[in-house]
Design a protein around this motif. Structure first.
Motif, PDB file in Angstrom:
ATOM      1  N   LEU A 391       2.011  55.224   1.955  1.00  0.00           N
ATOM      2  CA  LEU A 391       1.577  56.054   0.638  1.00  0.00           C
ATOM      3  C   LEU A 391       2.394  57.120   0.101  1.00  0.00           C
ATOM      4  O   LEU A 391       2.736  57.464  -0.876  1.00  0.00           O
ATOM      5  N   ALA A 392       2.818  57.911   1.206  1.00  0.00           N
ATOM      6  CA  ALA A 392       3.582  59.221   0.838  1.00  0.00           C
ATOM      7  C   ALA A 392       4.914  58.729   0.225  1.00  0.00           C
ATOM      8  O   ALA A 392       5.353  59.539  -0.252  1.00  0.00           O
ATOM      9  N   LEU A 393       5.345  57.499   0.356  1.00  0.00           N
ATOM     10  CA  LEU A 393       6.854  57.372  -0.068  1.00  0.00           C
ATOM     11  C   LEU A 393       6.935  56.519  -1.210  1.00  0.00           C
ATOM     12  O   LEU A 393       7.889  56.512  -1.725  1.00  0.00           O
ATOM     13  N   THR A 394       5.803  56.068  -1.915  1.00  0.00           N
ATOM     14  CA  THR A 394       5.910  55.093  -2.829  1.00  0.00           C
ATOM     15  C   THR A 394       5.336  56.143  -4.160  1.00  0.00           C
ATOM     16  O   THR A 394       4.477  56.526  -4.319  1.00  0.00           O
ATOM     17  N   ALA A 395       6.026  55.611  -5.143  1.00  0.00           N
ATOM     18  CA  ALA A 395       6.001  56.554  -6.307  1.00  0.00           C
ATOM     19  C   ALA A 395       4.989  55.377  -7.434  1.00  0.00           C
ATOM     20  O   ALA A 395       4.912  55.642  -8.604  1.00  0.00           O
ATOM     21  N   ASN A 396       4.989  53.952  -7.076  1.00  0.00           N
ATOM     22  CA  ASN A 396       4.642  52.892  -7.841  1.00  0.00           C
ATOM     23  C   ASN A 396       3.093  52.856  -7.839  1.00  0.00           C
ATOM     24  O   ASN A 396       2.607  53.186  -6.861  1.00  0.00           O
ATOM     25  N   PRO A 397       2.683  53.203  -9.151  1.00  0.00           N
ATOM     26  CA  PRO A 397       0.899  53.317  -9.146  1.00  0.00           C
ATOM     27  C   PRO A 397       0.206  52.354  -8.580  1.00  0.00           C
ATOM     28  O   PRO A 397      -0.466  52.339  -7.851  1.00  0.00           O
ATOM     29  N   ALA A 398       0.954  50.785  -8.727  1.00  0.00           N
ATOM     30  CA  ALA A 398       0.167  49.607  -8.096  1.00  0.00           C
ATOM     31  C   ALA A 398       0.206  49.727  -6.770  1.00  0.00           C
ATOM     32  O   ALA A 398      -0.954  49.351  -6.177  1.00  0.00           O
ATOM     33  N   GLN A 399       1.249  50.086  -6.286  1.00  0.00           N
ATOM     34  CA  GLN A 399       1.250  50.235  -4.793  1.00  0.00           C
ATOM     35  C   GLN A 399       0.496  51.179  -4.130  1.00  0.00           C
ATOM     36  O   GLN A 399      -0.120  50.951  -3.117  1.00  0.00           O
ATOM     37  N   GLN A 400       0.440  52.196  -4.876  1.00  0.00           N
ATOM     38  CA  GLN A 400      -0.428  53.402  -4.382  1.00  0.00           C
ATOM     39  C   GLN A 400      -2.057  52.930  -4.204  1.00  0.00           C
ATOM     40  O   GLN A 400      -2.604  53.060  -3.285  1.00  0.00           O
ATOM     41  N   ALA A 401      -2.304  52.097  -5.343  1.00  0.00           N
ATOM     42  CA  ALA A 401      -3.629  51.802  -5.485  1.00  0.00           C
ATOM     43  C   ALA A 401      -4.176  50.859  -4.237  1.00  0.00           C
ATOM     44  O   ALA A 401      -4.935  50.926  -3.576  1.00  0.00           O
ATOM     45  N   LEU A 402      -3.251  50.031  -3.979  1.00  0.00           N
ATOM     46  CA  LEU A 402      -3.409  49.006  -2.939  1.00  0.00           C
ATOM     47  C   LEU A 402      -3.321  49.557  -1.652  1.00  0.00           C
ATOM     48  O   LEU A 402      -4.429  49.413  -0.770  1.00  0.00           O
ATOM     49  N   LEU A 403      -2.600  50.589  -1.339  1.00  0.00           N
ATOM     50  CA  LEU A 403      -2.555  51.302  -0.154  1.00  0.00           C
ATOM     51  C   LEU A 403      -3.637  52.355   0.178  1.00  0.00           C
ATOM     52  O   LEU A 403      -4.355  52.124   1.270  1.00  0.00           O
ATOM     53  N   ASN A 404      -4.248  52.823  -1.049  1.00  0.00           N
ATOM     54  CA  ASN A 404      -5.487  53.774  -1.119  1.00  0.00           C
ATOM     55  C   ASN A 404      -6.854  52.763  -0.714  1.00  0.00           C
ATOM     56  O   ASN A 404      -7.760  53.197   0.137  1.00  0.00           O
ATOM     57  N   LYS A 405      -6.797  51.730  -1.073  1.00  0.00           N
ATOM     58  CA  LYS A 405      -7.780  50.621  -0.862  1.00  0.00           C
ATOM     59  C   LYS A 405      -7.891  50.313   0.523  1.00  0.00           C
ATOM     60  O   LYS A 405      -8.950  50.544   1.183  1.00  0.00           O
ATOM     61  N   ARG A 406      -6.691  50.223   1.254  1.00  0.00           N
ATOM     62  CA  ARG A 406      -6.412  50.041   2.633  1.00  0.00           C
ATOM     63  C   ARG A 406      -7.177  51.115   3.348  1.00  0.00           C
ATOM     64  O   ARG A 406      -7.837  50.854   4.474  1.00  0.00           O
ATOM     65  N   LEU A 407      -6.782  52.246   2.866  1.00  0.00           N
ATOM     66  CA  LEU A 407      -6.905  53.448   3.764  1.00  0.00           C
ATOM     67  C   LEU A 407      -8.495  53.560   3.655  1.00  0.00           C
ATOM     68  O   LEU A 407      -9.153  54.152   4.741  1.00  0.00           O
ATOM     69  N   THR A 408      -9.165  53.354   2.426  1.00  0.00           N
ATOM     70  CA  THR A 408     -10.490  53.583   2.572  1.00  0.00           C
ATOM     71  C   THR A 408     -11.407  52.553   3.157  1.00  0.00           C
ATOM     72  O   THR A 408     -12.685  53.010   3.670  1.00  0.00           O
ATOM     73  N   TRP A 409     -10.637  51.518   3.475  1.00  0.00           N
ATOM     74  CA  TRP A 409     -11.484  50.356   4.389  1.00  0.00           C
ATOM     75  C   TRP A 409     -11.685  50.837   5.670  1.00  0.00           C
ATOM     76  O   TRP A 409     -12.371  50.437   6.447  1.00  0.00           O
ATOM     77  N   ASP A 410     -10.760  51.745   6.322  1.00  0.00           N
ATOM     78  CA  ASP A 410     -10.589  51.891   7.374  1.00  0.00           C
ATOM     79  C   ASP A 410     -11.728  52.889   8.205  1.00  0.00           C
ATOM     80  O   ASP A 410     -12.241  53.683   7.172  1.00  0.00           O
TER      81      ASP A 410
END
Lengths: 410, 112
Positions: A391-410
């Protein structure tokens, strides 16, 4: 300004300009014998067209219109260069052009003596007919920086004697690699933008597809050209399914495969076949074959992972790269045989040479992949940490959204 | 167009040259001779420079001449010679440079 009609007009303008600007530049370089002068004249005509066509409508013969404007305005643009003005004044329609003139243009723009950023800017402006402002918008850089880059590149072409021709057979391999690298970079930039929310970035993928199709038409016996075109078309065929209605990125396993463009996929696999028949395999052909494996699978579960793993092995033999090694590990994760599985895939990533790991450290997909493998191996804390690194490495908003979703699932 | 090919040596190349026996050095020398013979019709002028430690640099600023020992760029890459070629364009100059058999760096510059 961004109504659907406006967007449609914009797309149509872009298409018409692209169709004709490069052709006109190519024939003007021949008539004037001067790359920079021809480029100036056509860029000016394109600016005029983009200003006037939205109101006046696209003329019936856009090419003749552009030439007329180029000739008339060119005489002003080139007022200090008497020789060019005379040539331009005598220029008749249609300008005599050899079929491979545009190919010469591409090879000149992508000459290895020019820095990569200039190759890209010059190709977009000269071959695709984009304005400096459009290029600046697509790459999120100031327009003045693009203008400076283009001016410097044109000066170098003239002053350093960079020729306007298709390279001889002995040099063609290296030079073609340069051109294909530029087209592929453009495509990637458009397909998965690296710098924020950019409405113009999707245009770059279209420009890249068009460039690749032109190259394939002009060099039908170069298998890597066909391979690159197939690769781009296979990605484009799945474009609609890559985002959900809210604009969030949908990962491959979750994509609705009925929304993939089957006809385009069939067409692209035919291109791969044509390339393979030339019996000179290369990295673009192999990458296209890998994407074709995904595109042809009726469901994620039906993906031919053993075949994909073999293709990655071939790709690594031809073009070793840390990114390809990473993708091979992903394929291995899903490989049903005893070689496969998350444990083997993770072991493979952990066994990468230090140099490869160093190169991948700044690559978000590397950390996202490790996260998935760790999660599959029931190591949630480590997975969470890896996702955070991604997440810290991507500037792409769509990728960020996907990673954020995974992080909140954990 | 006229270009100058500037040949630059690296420390590594100097070490390799050092490590050669007489036969190998002779062979390397002959390869350079063959290169000059092969491109003789394009080469209008050429020279080999004495080693960098023979260089003297003068900096002419503010009316003063400051004289220092050594080449003007202190670096690991040192210009060791040049050849002036007369060819059609950069590609032709690059093709000649590509076949240069000796030191590993060649800078190509057009001449007015």
């Amino acid at each position: 300004m961004t109504s659907p009609q406006h967007r449609q007009v914009h797309a149509e303008l872009a298409r018409v300009v692209r169709e004709h600007a490069g052709r006109l530049t190519a024939s003007l370089v021949r008539v004037l014998g001067d790359f920079a002068a021809a480029e100036d004249v056509v860029a000016d005509a394109v600016e005029t067209a983009l200003r006037r066509w939205p109101d006046e409508g696209i003329p019936a013969r856009p090419d003749a219109w552009l030439l007329t404007v180029a000739r008339r305005r060119g005489i002003d643009v080139l007022r200090r260069r008497a020789v060019h003005r005379d040539k331009l004044a005598r220029l008749a329609w249609p300008p005599a052009g050899a079929p491979d003139d545009r190919l010469k243009l591409v090879f000149t723009c992508c000459h290895p003596a020019l820095p990569r950023t200039s190759q890209i800017a010059l190709t977009l402006r000269t071959v695709c007919g984009l304005t400096t402002a459009q290029i600046a918008a697509a790459f999120l850089v100031p327009e003045s920086a693009v203008a400076r880059r283009i001016t410097r590149a044109k000066r170098k072409i003239t002053d350093a004697g960079i020729p306007y021709r298709v390279p001889a057979d002995t040099e063609l391999g290296d030079r073609l690699d340069q051109v294909l690298a530029v087209v592929y970079l453009l495509f990637n930039e458009g397909y998965l933008t690296s710098a924020g929310d950019r409405p113009h970035a999707a245009d770059l993928a279209d420009q890249a597809e068009w460039l690749a199709s032109q190259m394939a038409w002009l060099m039908p016996r170069q298998p890597e050209v066909l391979g690159l075109l197939a690769l781009i078309r296979l990605h484009q065929a799945r474009l609609d399914a890559r985002f959900d209605p809210s604009g969030a990125l949908v990962p491959l396993p979750d994509q609705d495969r009925t929304r993939w463009d089957r006809e385009a996929i069939t067409e692209a696999t035919r291109l791969i076949g044509r390339a393979a028949a030339l019996r000179r395999p290369g990295p673009y052909q192999l990458q296209a074959a890998i994407v074709a494996c995904h595109a042809e699978a009726p469901a994620w579960e039906a993906t031919d992972w053993p075949q994909i793993t073999i293709l990655y092995d071939m790709l690594l033999a031809l073009a070793p790269s840390p990114v390809h090694r990473l993708h091979r590990a992903i394929a291995l994760h899903h490989h049903p045989g005893p070689r496969g599985g998350a444990r083997n895939a993770l072991a493979e990533l952990d066994a990468l040479p230090d140099a490869d790991r160093a190169a991948l450290r700044t690559y978000p997909l590397y950390h996202a992949t490790r996260a998935q493998l760790l999660r599959a191996l029931d190591r949630p804390e480590a997975a969470h940490a890896a996702d955070q690194q991604a997440l810290a490495l991507t500037a792409n908003p769509a990728q960020q959204a996907l990673l954020n979703k995974r992080l909140t699932w954990d | 167009m006229k270009y100058v090919l500037m040949f630059a040596e690296t420390e590594e190349f100097a070490r390799e040259l050092e490590a050669m026996d007489d036969g190998q050095r002779q062979e390397a020398f002959e390869a350079v001779g063959r290169w000059f013979a092969e491109h003789a019709s394009k080469i209008t002028h050429h020279a080999h420079l004495r080693p960098a430690e023979t260089a003297t640099t003068m900096r002419l600023t503010g009316g003063d001449a400051i004289v220092t020992d050594g080449p003007f760029v202190e670096g690991k890459e040192v210009v060791s010679g040049y050849a002036e070629v007369e060819v059609a364009d950069l590609d032709e100059a690059m093709a000649i440079a590509r076949s240069w058999p000796a030191c590993p760096i060649v800078e190509i510059r057009p001449i007015d």
